[in-house]
Design an enzyme around this catalytic site. Sequence first.
Site, short mmCIF file in Angstrom:
data_model
loop_
_atom_site.label_atom_id
_atom_site.label_comp_id
_atom_site.label_asym_id
_atom_site.label_seq_id
_atom_site.Cartn_x
_atom_site.Cartn_y
_atom_site.Cartn_z
N ASN A 177 11.66 11.92 -15.49
CA ASN A 177 11.44 11.73 -14.05
C ASN A 177 11.93 10.39 -13.54
O ASN A 177 11.91 10.15 -12.34
CB ASN A 177 9.94 11.88 -13.73
CG ASN A 177 9.09 10.83 -14.45
OD1 ASN A 177 9.44 10.40 -15.54
ND2 ASN A 177 8.01 10.43 -13.84
N ARG A 185 -20.63 -18.04 -16.48
CA ARG A 185 -21.03 -17.45 -17.77
C ARG A 185 -20.25 -16.18 -18.10
O ARG A 185 -20.34 -15.67 -19.22
CB ARG A 185 -22.54 -17.17 -17.76
CG ARG A 185 -23.35 -18.40 -18.14
CD ARG A 185 -24.83 -18.09 -18.16
NE ARG A 185 -25.36 -17.93 -16.81
CZ ARG A 185 -26.50 -17.30 -16.53
NH1 ARG A 185 -27.22 -16.76 -17.49
NH2 ARG A 185 -26.91 -17.20 -15.29
#
Length: 450
Positions: A373, A19
Amino acid sequence: MTNPRPRAAVILAAGQGTRMRSPIPKVLHKVGGRMMLDRAIDAAKAAGCARIVVVAGAHSPEVAAHARARLGEGSVAIQDPPLGTGHAVLAAKDVLADFDGDVLVSYADTPLLDASAVTPLFDRRAGGADLVVLGFEAVDPGPYGRLILGSEGGLERIVEAKDASPEELKVTLCNSGVLAADRALLFRLLGMVRNDNAKAEYYLTDVVGLARADGASVLTTLADETVVMGVNSQAELAQAEAAFQGAVRRRMLDTGVSMPAPDTVMFSHDTAVAPGAVIEPYVVFGPGVTVGRATIRAFSHLEGAHVADDAIIGPYARLRPGAEIGAKAHIGNFVEVKAVTVGEGAKANHLAYLGDGAVGPGANIGAGVIFCNYDGFNKQRTEVGAGAFIGSNSALVAPVTIGSGAYVGSGSVITKAVAADALALTRPEQVEKTGWAARFRSVMAGRKKA
Ligand code: UD1
Ligand code: MG
Protein backbone atom coordinates in the site's frame (compact mmCIF):
# COMPACT_ATOMS: atom_id res chain seq x y z
CA MET A 1 -37.97 21.44 40.68
CA THR A 2 -35.75 24.49 40.32
CA ASN A 3 -33.08 24.54 37.66
CA PRO A 4 -29.70 23.36 38.99
CA ARG A 5 -27.14 26.10 39.44
CA PRO A 6 -24.54 26.38 36.68
CA ARG A 7 -21.46 24.26 37.36
CA ALA A 8 -17.80 24.90 36.64
CA ALA A 9 -14.68 22.90 37.45
CA VAL A 10 -11.15 23.94 38.36
CA ILE A 11 -8.80 21.04 37.70
CA LEU A 12 -5.40 21.33 39.40
CA ALA A 13 -2.48 20.17 37.29
CA ALA A 14 0.36 22.49 38.25
CA GLY A 15 2.27 20.17 40.56
CA GLN A 16 5.79 19.20 39.49
CA GLY A 17 5.16 15.45 39.33
CA THR A 18 8.88 14.85 39.95
CA ARG A 19 8.30 11.41 41.48
CA MET A 20 7.16 10.11 38.10
CA ARG A 21 10.78 10.53 36.92
CA SER A 22 9.48 10.98 33.41
CA PRO A 23 10.08 13.63 30.72
CA ILE A 24 6.32 13.46 30.06
CA PRO A 25 4.23 15.63 32.42
CA LYS A 26 2.50 13.43 35.00
CA VAL A 27 -1.10 14.23 34.04
CA LEU A 28 -0.45 13.32 30.40
CA HIS A 29 0.27 9.72 31.40
CA LYS A 30 -2.57 7.35 30.58
CA VAL A 31 -4.92 5.08 32.48
CA GLY A 32 -7.17 2.86 30.40
CA GLY A 33 -5.61 4.33 27.26
CA ARG A 34 -6.74 7.87 28.18
CA MET A 35 -4.62 10.68 29.63
CA MET A 36 -5.27 11.37 33.31
CA LEU A 37 -5.97 15.02 32.47
CA ASP A 38 -8.60 13.97 29.93
CA ARG A 39 -10.16 11.61 32.45
CA ALA A 40 -10.47 14.47 34.96
CA ILE A 41 -12.04 16.66 32.27
CA ASP A 42 -14.41 13.80 31.28
CA ALA A 43 -15.52 13.38 34.90
CA ALA A 44 -16.18 17.12 35.30
CA LYS A 45 -18.14 17.22 32.05
CA ALA A 46 -20.17 14.14 32.97
CA ALA A 47 -21.00 15.82 36.30
CA GLY A 48 -22.47 18.73 34.36
CA CYS A 49 -19.63 21.27 34.50
CA ALA A 50 -20.12 23.53 31.52
CA ARG A 51 -17.02 25.65 32.23
CA ILE A 52 -13.72 23.92 32.94
CA VAL A 53 -10.44 25.60 33.87
CA VAL A 54 -7.22 23.61 34.00
CA VAL A 55 -4.55 25.11 36.26
CA ALA A 56 -1.19 24.30 34.69
CA GLY A 57 2.34 25.12 35.77
CA ALA A 58 4.76 27.20 33.72
CA HIS A 59 7.12 24.19 33.81
CA SER A 60 4.87 22.01 31.64
CA PRO A 61 3.61 23.90 28.59
CA GLU A 62 2.41 20.58 27.11
CA VAL A 63 -0.29 20.41 29.79
CA ALA A 64 -1.58 23.89 28.98
CA ALA A 65 -1.40 23.14 25.25
CA HIS A 66 -3.38 19.93 25.66
CA ALA A 67 -6.07 21.64 27.74
CA ARG A 68 -6.32 24.52 25.25
CA ALA A 69 -6.59 22.13 22.31
CA ARG A 70 -9.41 20.23 23.97
CA LEU A 71 -11.31 23.00 25.77
CA GLY A 72 -10.35 26.17 23.92
CA GLU A 73 -8.76 29.48 24.88
CA GLY A 74 -9.83 30.70 28.30
CA SER A 75 -9.83 27.20 29.73
CA VAL A 76 -6.31 27.40 31.10
CA ALA A 77 -4.84 29.34 34.01
CA ILE A 78 -1.11 29.34 34.67
CA GLN A 79 0.13 29.11 38.24
CA ASP A 80 3.68 30.37 38.36
CA PRO A 81 5.33 29.53 40.67
CA PRO A 82 3.26 26.79 42.37
CA LEU A 83 2.74 27.87 45.98
CA GLY A 84 0.17 25.33 47.11
CA THR A 85 -3.28 24.00 46.27
CA GLY A 86 -5.12 27.12 47.52
CA HIS A 87 -2.83 29.32 45.46
CA ALA A 88 -3.47 27.04 42.47
CA VAL A 89 -7.26 27.48 42.65
CA LEU A 90 -6.79 31.26 43.00
CA ALA A 91 -4.99 31.21 39.65
CA ALA A 92 -8.39 30.45 38.08
CA LYS A 93 -10.11 33.41 39.74
CA ASP A 94 -9.89 35.84 36.81
CA VAL A 95 -10.94 33.25 34.24
CA LEU A 96 -14.08 32.53 36.28
CA ALA A 97 -14.76 36.17 37.25
CA ASP A 98 -17.96 36.28 35.19
CA PHE A 99 -19.20 32.87 36.30
CA ASP A 100 -22.16 32.68 38.68
CA GLY A 101 -22.66 29.19 40.10
CA ASP A 102 -20.98 26.26 41.82
CA VAL A 103 -17.32 25.47 41.37
CA LEU A 104 -15.90 21.97 41.68
CA VAL A 105 -12.20 21.66 42.52
CA SER A 106 -10.52 18.39 41.53
CA TYR A 107 -7.04 17.08 40.70
CA ALA A 108 -5.81 15.98 37.29
CA ASP A 109 -3.80 13.16 38.89
CA THR A 110 -6.83 11.35 40.37
CA PRO A 111 -7.66 9.14 37.38
CA LEU A 112 -10.40 6.97 38.87
CA LEU A 113 -12.59 9.83 40.05
CA ASP A 114 -15.83 9.73 38.08
CA ALA A 115 -19.05 11.69 37.88
CA SER A 116 -20.80 9.38 40.34
CA ALA A 117 -18.33 10.41 43.07
CA VAL A 118 -18.64 14.10 42.20
CA THR A 119 -22.38 14.50 41.69
CA PRO A 120 -23.25 14.12 45.43
CA LEU A 121 -21.19 17.25 46.16
CA PHE A 122 -23.45 19.29 43.89
CA ASP A 123 -26.49 17.58 45.41
CA ARG A 124 -25.40 18.72 48.90
CA ARG A 125 -24.85 22.22 47.54
CA ALA A 126 -28.38 22.16 46.16
CA GLY A 127 -29.50 20.95 49.60
CA GLY A 128 -28.12 24.11 51.19
CA ALA A 129 -24.52 23.31 52.26
CA ASP A 130 -22.21 26.24 51.46
CA LEU A 131 -19.11 24.11 51.02
CA VAL A 132 -18.91 20.34 50.43
CA VAL A 133 -15.75 18.24 50.71
CA LEU A 134 -15.28 14.74 49.33
CA GLY A 135 -13.73 12.52 52.00
CA PHE A 136 -12.73 8.88 52.27
CA GLU A 137 -11.84 6.33 54.94
CA ALA A 138 -8.14 5.61 54.51
CA VAL A 139 -6.67 2.20 55.30
CA ASP A 140 -3.35 3.95 55.89
CA PRO A 141 -4.05 7.69 56.34
CA GLY A 142 -0.31 8.57 56.32
CA PRO A 143 0.24 11.85 54.46
CA TYR A 144 -3.40 12.76 53.82
CA GLY A 145 -5.18 15.76 55.29
CA ARG A 146 -7.52 14.74 58.14
CA LEU A 147 -11.19 15.77 58.25
CA ILE A 148 -12.03 17.08 61.71
CA LEU A 149 -15.78 16.85 62.30
CA GLY A 150 -17.84 18.90 64.76
CA SER A 151 -20.33 17.52 67.25
CA GLU A 152 -23.19 17.88 64.71
CA GLY A 153 -21.31 15.82 62.11
CA GLY A 154 -20.47 18.86 60.00
CA LEU A 155 -16.89 19.46 58.90
CA GLU A 156 -15.05 21.96 61.14
CA ARG A 157 -11.63 22.04 59.52
CA ILE A 158 -9.01 20.04 57.63
CA VAL A 159 -5.58 19.58 59.13
CA GLU A 160 -2.66 18.54 56.95
CA ALA A 161 -0.66 15.57 58.24
CA LYS A 162 2.47 17.69 58.64
CA ASP A 163 0.59 20.18 60.85
CA ALA A 164 -1.48 17.63 62.79
CA SER A 165 -1.26 16.76 66.48
CA PRO A 166 -0.75 13.09 67.49
CA GLU A 167 -4.47 12.94 68.35
CA GLU A 168 -5.48 14.35 64.96
CA LEU A 169 -3.19 11.91 63.16
CA LYS A 170 -5.31 9.06 64.56
CA VAL A 171 -8.27 10.26 62.46
CA THR A 172 -8.78 7.97 59.46
CA LEU A 173 -11.36 10.12 57.67
CA CYS A 174 -9.25 11.89 55.04
CA ASN A 175 -9.46 14.64 52.48
CA SER A 176 -9.57 13.60 48.82
CA GLY A 177 -8.86 17.15 47.70
CA VAL A 178 -12.15 17.40 45.83
CA LEU A 179 -14.61 20.04 46.97
CA ALA A 180 -17.49 22.18 45.73
CA ALA A 181 -18.63 25.66 46.72
CA ASP A 182 -20.28 28.75 45.34
CA ARG A 183 -17.79 30.59 43.13
CA ALA A 184 -17.93 33.90 45.01
CA LEU A 185 -17.63 32.27 48.45
CA LEU A 186 -14.74 30.05 47.36
CA PHE A 187 -12.62 32.89 46.01
CA ARG A 188 -13.49 35.18 48.95
CA LEU A 189 -12.27 32.48 51.38
CA LEU A 190 -9.17 31.75 49.30
CA GLY A 191 -8.28 35.45 49.53
CA MET A 192 -7.97 34.97 53.30
CA VAL A 193 -5.75 31.85 53.21
CA ARG A 194 -2.23 32.39 54.62
CA ASN A 195 0.87 30.22 54.36
CA ASP A 196 1.88 29.99 58.03
CA ASN A 197 2.13 26.21 58.08
CA ALA A 198 4.65 23.38 57.97
CA LYS A 199 5.08 23.59 54.18
CA ALA A 200 4.79 27.38 53.92
CA GLU A 201 2.13 26.81 51.23
CA TYR A 202 -1.29 28.30 50.61
CA TYR A 203 -3.52 25.33 51.46
CA LEU A 204 -6.86 24.93 49.73
CA THR A 205 -7.89 22.94 52.79
CA ASP A 206 -7.83 26.08 54.94
CA VAL A 207 -11.06 27.29 53.30
CA VAL A 208 -12.98 24.87 55.52
CA GLY A 209 -11.94 26.46 58.84
CA LEU A 210 -12.37 29.93 57.32
CA ALA A 211 -15.87 29.05 56.11
CA ARG A 212 -16.84 27.82 59.59
CA ALA A 213 -15.46 30.98 61.21
CA ASP A 214 -17.62 32.87 58.75
CA GLY A 215 -20.73 30.95 59.85
CA ALA A 216 -20.99 28.99 56.59
CA SER A 217 -22.10 25.34 56.64
CA VAL A 218 -19.65 22.67 55.52
CA LEU A 219 -20.56 19.05 54.81
CA THR A 220 -18.75 15.97 53.57
CA THR A 221 -19.66 13.20 51.18
CA LEU A 222 -17.71 9.94 51.01
CA ALA A 223 -16.12 7.93 48.24
CA ASP A 224 -14.13 4.69 48.18
CA GLU A 225 -10.41 5.14 48.71
CA THR A 226 -9.70 3.59 45.30
CA VAL A 227 -11.90 6.12 43.54
CA VAL A 228 -9.93 9.06 44.94
CA MET A 229 -6.46 7.52 44.73
CA GLY A 230 -3.83 9.94 43.50
CA VAL A 231 -0.97 9.04 41.21
CA ASN A 232 2.50 10.29 42.15
CA SER A 233 4.82 7.59 40.81
CA GLN A 234 5.00 5.01 38.04
CA ALA A 235 4.14 2.34 40.62
CA GLU A 236 0.97 4.23 41.58
CA LEU A 237 0.13 4.72 37.91
CA ALA A 238 0.31 0.94 37.50
CA GLN A 239 -1.89 0.51 40.60
CA ALA A 240 -4.47 2.89 39.16
CA GLU A 241 -4.36 0.96 35.88
CA ALA A 242 -4.89 -2.31 37.75
CA ALA A 243 -7.88 -0.87 39.61
CA PHE A 244 -9.30 0.48 36.34
CA GLN A 245 -8.84 -2.87 34.57
CA GLY A 246 -10.40 -4.74 37.48
CA ALA A 247 -13.51 -2.57 37.30
CA VAL A 248 -13.86 -2.94 33.53
CA ARG A 249 -13.35 -6.72 33.65
CA ARG A 250 -16.07 -7.05 36.29
CA ARG A 251 -18.41 -4.91 34.19
CA MET A 252 -17.68 -6.99 31.06
CA LEU A 253 -18.34 -10.27 32.90
CA ASP A 254 -21.49 -8.84 34.49
CA THR A 255 -22.84 -7.87 31.07
CA GLY A 256 -22.40 -11.35 29.58
CA VAL A 257 -18.96 -11.27 27.97
CA SER A 258 -17.13 -14.60 28.39
CA MET A 259 -13.50 -14.33 29.51
CA PRO A 260 -11.92 -17.50 30.86
CA ALA A 261 -8.87 -15.53 32.08
CA PRO A 262 -10.12 -11.97 32.72
CA ASP A 263 -6.96 -10.92 34.57
CA THR A 264 -4.94 -11.27 31.36
CA VAL A 265 -7.18 -9.05 29.21
CA MET A 266 -6.48 -5.30 28.97
CA PHE A 267 -9.26 -2.88 28.05
CA SER A 268 -9.39 0.80 27.12
CA HIS A 269 -11.72 3.41 28.57
CA ASP A 270 -14.06 3.09 25.60
CA THR A 271 -13.92 -0.62 24.70
CA ALA A 272 -17.42 -1.89 23.90
CA VAL A 273 -18.02 -5.65 23.74
CA ALA A 274 -21.43 -7.22 23.12
CA PRO A 275 -22.93 -9.87 25.41
CA GLY A 276 -22.12 -13.34 24.13
CA ALA A 277 -18.68 -12.39 22.85
CA VAL A 278 -15.75 -14.58 23.89
CA ILE A 279 -12.44 -12.95 24.76
CA GLU A 280 -9.66 -15.50 25.13
CA PRO A 281 -6.57 -14.92 27.32
CA TYR A 282 -4.00 -12.18 26.71
CA VAL A 283 -6.00 -9.92 24.45
CA VAL A 284 -5.19 -6.18 24.44
CA PHE A 285 -7.76 -3.54 23.46
CA GLY A 286 -6.38 -0.12 22.55
CA PRO A 287 -8.78 2.82 22.27
CA GLY A 288 -11.72 2.90 19.87
CA VAL A 289 -12.67 -0.77 19.63
CA THR A 290 -16.16 -2.23 19.38
CA VAL A 291 -16.77 -5.96 19.25
CA GLY A 292 -20.06 -7.68 18.48
CA ARG A 293 -20.99 -11.23 19.50
CA ALA A 294 -17.65 -12.43 18.13
CA THR A 295 -14.67 -14.46 19.31
CA ILE A 296 -11.34 -12.78 19.94
CA ARG A 297 -8.78 -15.51 20.30
CA ALA A 298 -5.69 -15.43 22.46
CA PHE A 299 -2.83 -12.92 22.08
CA SER A 300 -4.61 -10.57 19.71
CA HIS A 301 -4.12 -6.77 19.73
CA LEU A 302 -6.92 -4.46 18.58
CA GLU A 303 -7.16 -0.67 18.34
CA GLY A 304 -9.57 1.60 16.48
CA ALA A 305 -11.23 -1.51 15.03
CA HIS A 306 -14.79 -2.78 14.73
CA VAL A 307 -15.63 -6.48 14.74
CA ALA A 308 -19.11 -7.69 13.78
CA ASP A 309 -21.07 -10.68 15.08
CA ASP A 310 -19.74 -14.20 14.58
CA ALA A 311 -16.37 -13.04 13.35
CA ILE A 312 -13.30 -14.89 14.62
CA ILE A 313 -10.14 -12.88 15.27
CA GLY A 314 -6.79 -14.47 16.06
CA PRO A 315 -5.06 -16.12 17.74
CA TYR A 316 -2.19 -13.63 17.32
CA ALA A 317 -4.07 -11.20 15.09
CA ARG A 318 -3.46 -7.45 14.93
CA LEU A 319 -6.31 -5.08 14.07
CA ARG A 320 -5.22 -1.48 13.62
CA PRO A 321 -7.31 1.69 13.22
CA GLY A 322 -9.87 1.45 10.46
CA ALA A 323 -10.08 -2.34 10.47
CA GLU A 324 -13.80 -3.04 9.87
CA ILE A 325 -14.33 -6.75 10.18
CA GLY A 326 -17.67 -7.97 8.87
CA ALA A 327 -19.94 -10.67 10.26
CA LYS A 328 -18.57 -14.24 10.10
CA ALA A 329 -15.22 -13.04 8.75
CA HIS A 330 -12.05 -14.78 9.93
CA ILE A 331 -8.78 -12.97 10.62
CA GLY A 332 -6.23 -15.57 11.66
CA ASN A 333 -2.76 -15.84 13.12
CA PHE A 334 -0.18 -13.21 12.27
CA VAL A 335 -2.56 -11.26 10.07
CA GLU A 336 -2.40 -7.46 10.32
CA VAL A 337 -5.33 -5.37 9.12
CA LYS A 338 -5.24 -1.55 8.87
CA ALA A 339 -7.91 0.68 7.30
CA VAL A 340 -9.50 -2.20 5.45
CA THR A 341 -13.16 -3.19 5.34
CA VAL A 342 -13.43 -6.95 5.36
CA GLY A 343 -16.79 -8.17 4.05
CA GLU A 344 -19.09 -10.76 5.53
CA GLY A 345 -17.60 -14.23 5.66
CA ALA A 346 -14.29 -13.20 4.07
CA LYS A 347 -11.17 -14.97 5.32
CA ALA A 348 -7.53 -14.07 5.82
CA ASN A 349 -6.35 -16.87 8.00
CA HIS A 350 -2.57 -16.84 7.98
CA LEU A 351 0.38 -14.44 7.82
CA ALA A 352 -0.94 -11.52 5.78
CA TYR A 353 -0.87 -7.72 5.67
CA LEU A 354 -4.06 -6.00 4.56
CA GLY A 355 -3.58 -2.22 4.55
CA ASP A 356 -5.81 0.46 2.98
CA GLY A 357 -8.64 -0.98 0.95
CA ALA A 358 -11.52 -3.39 0.96
CA VAL A 359 -12.07 -7.12 0.79
CA GLY A 360 -15.46 -8.17 -0.54
CA PRO A 361 -17.81 -10.65 1.11
CA GLY A 362 -16.70 -14.27 0.92
CA ALA A 363 -13.28 -13.46 -0.52
CA ASN A 364 -10.34 -15.64 0.49
CA ILE A 365 -6.94 -14.14 1.14
CA GLY A 366 -4.24 -16.83 1.14
CA ALA A 367 -1.28 -17.22 3.44
CA GLY A 368 1.43 -14.61 3.04
CA VAL A 369 -0.58 -12.17 0.90
CA ILE A 370 0.58 -8.56 1.12
CA PHE A 371 -1.31 -5.42 0.15
CA CYS A 372 1.65 -3.28 -1.00
CA ASN A 373 0.00 0.00 0.00
CA TYR A 374 2.98 2.34 0.37
CA ASP A 375 5.48 3.53 -2.20
CA GLY A 376 7.53 5.53 0.26
CA PHE A 377 5.44 8.66 -0.36
CA ASN A 378 1.75 7.84 -0.58
CA LYS A 379 -0.70 5.21 0.60
CA GLN A 380 -2.82 3.58 -2.12
CA ARG A 381 -5.86 1.30 -1.99
CA THR A 382 -6.35 -2.33 -2.86
CA GLU A 383 -9.88 -3.50 -3.66
CA VAL A 384 -10.62 -7.21 -3.69
CA GLY A 385 -14.07 -8.08 -5.03
CA ALA A 386 -16.65 -10.41 -3.52
CA GLY A 387 -15.73 -14.09 -3.64
CA ALA A 388 -12.27 -13.43 -5.12
CA PHE A 389 -9.46 -15.86 -4.28
CA ILE A 390 -5.96 -14.52 -3.73
CA GLY A 391 -3.39 -17.31 -3.87
CA SER A 392 -0.76 -17.60 -1.19
CA ASN A 393 2.31 -15.40 -1.19
CA SER A 394 0.91 -12.90 -3.68
CA ALA A 395 1.73 -9.20 -3.60
CA LEU A 396 -1.08 -6.84 -4.65
CA VAL A 397 0.64 -3.60 -5.59
CA ALA A 398 -1.73 -0.70 -4.93
CA PRO A 399 -3.57 1.02 -6.40
CA VAL A 400 -5.08 -2.16 -7.78
CA THR A 401 -8.46 -3.83 -8.13
CA ILE A 402 -9.27 -7.51 -8.22
CA GLY A 403 -12.70 -8.16 -9.72
CA SER A 404 -15.29 -10.24 -7.95
CA GLY A 405 -14.86 -13.99 -8.29
CA ALA A 406 -11.37 -13.61 -9.84
CA TYR A 407 -8.43 -15.87 -8.98
CA VAL A 408 -4.88 -14.71 -8.44
CA GLY A 409 -2.35 -17.53 -8.80
CA SER A 410 -0.04 -18.15 -5.85
CA GLY A 411 3.18 -16.20 -5.80
CA SER A 412 1.98 -13.50 -8.20
CA VAL A 413 2.92 -9.83 -8.13
CA ILE A 414 -0.24 -8.06 -9.33
CA THR A 415 0.20 -4.50 -10.58
CA LYS A 416 -2.76 -4.17 -12.98
CA ALA A 417 -6.50 -4.52 -12.48
CA VAL A 418 -7.85 -8.09 -12.75
CA ALA A 419 -11.29 -8.53 -14.33
CA ALA A 420 -14.12 -10.31 -12.57
CA ASP A 421 -13.93 -14.11 -12.81
CA ALA A 422 -10.51 -14.02 -14.56
CA LEU A 423 -7.34 -15.83 -13.50
CA ALA A 424 -4.28 -13.65 -13.17
CA LEU A 425 -0.81 -14.95 -12.51
CA THR A 426 2.63 -13.50 -13.03
CA ARG A 427 4.99 -16.40 -12.42
CA PRO A 428 7.30 -18.06 -14.99
CA GLU A 429 6.33 -21.44 -16.46
CA GLN A 430 7.53 -24.41 -14.44
CA VAL A 431 10.39 -26.42 -16.07
CA GLU A 432 11.18 -30.03 -15.17
CA LYS A 433 14.41 -31.95 -16.02
CA THR A 434 13.91 -35.70 -15.64
CA GLY A 435 16.60 -37.45 -13.52
CA TRP A 436 18.57 -34.22 -13.05
CA ALA A 437 18.87 -34.52 -9.26
CA ALA A 438 20.18 -38.10 -9.32
CA ARG A 439 22.84 -37.17 -11.92
CA PHE A 440 23.83 -34.08 -9.95
CA ARG A 441 24.30 -36.09 -6.74
CA SER A 442 26.53 -38.75 -8.39
CA VAL A 443 28.73 -36.13 -10.13
CA MET A 444 29.21 -34.17 -6.93
CA ALA A 445 29.94 -37.29 -4.85
CA GLY A 446 32.60 -38.39 -7.42
CA ARG A 447 34.31 -34.97 -7.27
CA LYS A 448 34.43 -35.03 -3.49
CA LYS A 449 36.12 -38.48 -3.48
CA ALA A 450 38.79 -37.31 -5.99
C1 UD1 B 1 -3.55 17.47 49.13
C2 UD1 B 1 -4.40 18.01 50.27
C3 UD1 B 1 -4.62 16.92 51.31
C4 UD1 B 1 -5.26 15.72 50.66
C5 UD1 B 1 -4.43 15.24 49.48
C6 UD1 B 1 -5.20 14.19 48.73
C7 UD1 B 1 -3.90 20.37 50.49
C8 UD1 B 1 -3.15 21.39 51.23
N1 UD1 B 1 -3.70 19.13 50.88
O1 UD1 B 1 -2.27 17.18 49.68
O2 UD1 B 1 -5.45 17.39 52.35
O3 UD1 B 1 -5.42 14.68 51.61
O4 UD1 B 1 -4.17 16.31 48.56
O5 UD1 B 1 -4.40 13.62 47.72
O6 UD1 B 1 -4.64 20.69 49.61
N2 UD1 B 1 -1.09 21.44 42.80
C9 UD1 B 1 -1.05 22.58 42.03
N3 UD1 B 1 -0.32 23.65 42.45
C10 UD1 B 1 0.34 23.64 43.64
C11 UD1 B 1 0.30 22.48 44.42
C12 UD1 B 1 -0.43 21.41 43.99
O7 UD1 B 1 -1.64 22.62 40.94
O8 UD1 B 1 0.96 24.66 43.97
C13 UD1 B 1 -1.87 20.31 42.35
C14 UD1 B 1 -1.04 19.06 42.10
O9 UD1 B 1 -0.66 18.98 40.73
C15 UD1 B 1 -2.02 17.95 42.44
C16 UD1 B 1 -2.91 18.58 43.51
O10 UD1 B 1 -2.78 19.95 43.35
O11 UD1 B 1 -2.82 17.62 41.33
C17 UD1 B 1 -2.55 18.14 44.91
O12 UD1 B 1 -1.24 18.55 45.24
P1 UD1 B 1 -0.31 17.72 46.19
O13 UD1 B 1 0.97 18.43 46.34
O14 UD1 B 1 -0.26 16.30 45.75
O15 UD1 B 1 -1.11 17.81 47.56
P2 UD1 B 1 -0.95 16.86 48.80
O16 UD1 B 1 0.21 17.30 49.59
O17 UD1 B 1 -1.01 15.45 48.37
MG1 MG C 1 -0.75 14.41 46.52
